[in-house]
Motif scaffolding. Sequence first.
Motif, PDB file in Angstrom:
ATOM      1  N   GLN A 123      10.155  11.413   1.673  1.00 25.28           N
ATOM      2  CA  GLN A 123       9.907  12.804   2.022  1.00 25.28           C
ATOM      3  C   GLN A 123      10.437  13.745   0.941  1.00 25.28           C
ATOM      4  N   ARG A 124       9.638  14.752   0.618  1.00 26.76           N
ATOM      5  CA  ARG A 124      10.025  15.816  -0.319  1.00 26.76           C
ATOM      6  C   ARG A 124      10.694  15.274  -1.571  1.00 26.76           C
TER       7      ARG A 124
ATOM      8  N   ALA B  41       0.836  -1.199   0.000  1.00 24.26           N
ATOM      9  CA  ALA B  41       0.000   0.000   0.000  1.00 24.26           C
ATOM     10  C   ALA B  41       0.866   1.243   0.000  1.00 24.26           C
ATOM     11  N   ALA B  42       0.329   2.290  -0.591  1.00 29.80           N
ATOM     12  CA  ALA B  42       0.918   3.624  -0.496  1.00 29.80           C
ATOM     13  C   ALA B  42      -0.106   4.523   0.176  1.00 29.80           C
ATOM     14  N   VAL B  43       0.347   5.279   1.164  1.00 24.78           N
ATOM     15  CA  VAL B  43      -0.529   6.188   1.891  1.00 24.78           C
ATOM     16  C   VAL B  43      -0.098   7.613   1.609  1.00 24.78           C
ATOM     17  N   LEU B  44      -1.006   8.402   1.029  1.00 28.14           N
ATOM     18  CA  LEU B  44      -0.764   9.823   0.834  1.00 28.14           C
ATOM     19  C   LEU B  44      -1.140  10.521   2.138  1.00 28.14           C
ATOM     20  N   THR B  45      -0.138  10.987   2.866  1.00 26.94           N
ATOM     21  CA  THR B  45      -0.356  11.495   4.212  1.00 26.94           C
ATOM     22  C   THR B  45      -0.745  12.969   4.188  1.00 26.94           C
ATOM     23  N   ALA B  46      -1.096  13.470   5.375  1.00 25.58           N
ATOM     24  CA  ALA B  46      -1.437  14.881   5.535  1.00 25.58           C
ATOM     25  C   ALA B  46      -0.990  15.335   6.910  1.00 25.58           C
TER      26      ALA B  46
ATOM     27  N   GLU C 195      15.933  18.409  -0.937  1.00 24.11           N
ATOM     28  CA  GLU C 195      15.808  17.859   0.428  1.00 24.11           C
ATOM     29  C   GLU C 195      15.223  16.453   0.433  1.00 24.11           C
ATOM     30  N   GLU C 196      15.176  15.782  -0.731  1.00 22.41           N
ATOM     31  CA  GLU C 196      14.580  14.445  -0.791  1.00 22.41           C
ATOM     32  C   GLU C 196      15.249  13.485   0.179  1.00 22.41           C
TER      33      GLU C 196
ATOM     34  N   ALA D 290       9.317  15.265   7.428  1.00 22.48           N
ATOM     35  CA  ALA D 290       9.176  16.415   6.538  1.00 22.48           C
ATOM     36  C   ALA D 290       8.012  16.195   5.582  1.00 22.48           C
ATOM     37  N   HIS D 291       7.238  17.223   5.376  1.00 26.25           N
ATOM     38  CA  HIS D 291       6.119  17.158   4.436  1.00 26.25           C
ATOM     39  C   HIS D 291       6.482  17.918   3.164  1.00 26.25           C
TER      40      HIS D 291
END
Length: 427
Positions: A178-179, A149-154, A184-185, A201-202
Amino acid sequence: MTRLSASPGITVIGMDGRRLPAEARRALWTARTVAGAARHLDAVAGLVPSGTELVKLGRLDPVLDRIAASSEPAAVLASGDPGFFGIVRALRERGLTPRVHPAVSSVAAAFARAGLPWDDAVVVSAHGRAESGRSAERALAAALAHPKAAVLTAPGGAGPEAFVGPLLRAGRTVYVAQRLETPEESVVEAGADDADRTDWAHPNVVLSVDPARAVAPSMAWMPGHQGAPDGWALPEDAFEHRASMVTKPEVRALALARLAPRPGTVVWDVGACSGSVAVECARFGAHAVAFEQSGEDCARIRANALEYGVHVDVRHGRLPEAFPGAPGDDGVPAPDAVFLGGGDDRVAAEALRRFRPARAVAALASVDRVGTVHALLCDAGYDVGGTQLQASRLAPLPNGSLRLAAANPVTLLWGTAAPDGSAPSGP
């Protein structure tokens, strides 16, 4: 043939750190308004002429309403593929057909960094789209129920901190990307020390992978959940069981209808015995948790789940002591639905009053318990219904004709939350 055409002057441009195509650059140069996150506006600073209005996207509605009402050309900048859980939806809801220049989606980039195929992955969003505001809980349930699964977070309660710990405790390999596509990946495989981490990091994407099922055994024809199973209310001999201690298919069929298992829901099978209900719920895409005090039956539940290629979280222990102290304890999420197939009234009362599932179903072979369980459901604030099921199955006679062989009757009681969708009340 109807030729598709975009709404005049509205262009959506996906950003993934790569050089923009020529057509996207032309759209930026001619736009009178360019809207996007601060980092995206900074990235196109040299591609817009002086005098262009730059608008930072905060609350979407006022900005998009203004763009929709204007006849001047505008460009909207977004991360990755803006048609995938992105801003294209919000524009279409306003009756607009934008011209779209997509970039690589964050999900595709995250799986690429992990070196995994993702045509067999389910993708879920924790961005507030689920009913009752339970986006993070539903996203977690779907991730726990599927091998990949992939979760698109908030941010704000639905970031990686809501998923990493429970997924690690469930034995998943967890990646946090992240990013992506920025200087900053950072893509990390989360370990035990990351279970309670909150400084992610978002924007980011969480990947969950069952190591034993990292790649589907055959080419997927539909991403993620494969739809409804090709048959349900399976016969008793479809499951390993002890001395016919298995919920009969006629009873199971109605129980499944009342439990309503589906992706994004959590179903508890209490006193699971063979786990037939838990396994069937998992086949519909629910995250199934089976509570059983017999170690031998726990082994049977795992074998039955393996037979049908689904995951059931098996919890061994005496009830109600085996219940978690609170939802989320020991990686056991709160139930949306509970099936009471075993245990006494004390177990039923604990499950109903402490965890407040939206739906509860009890299968009772004993007539004496019908009144007491009905009262428990009513006292806990549920709308209650029930029926007695007594199947008579076709069976052959020695002379080649047929007879009807009666099975023992079972009373099925069910309770549902209030019609307005609120959680049941009660003591």
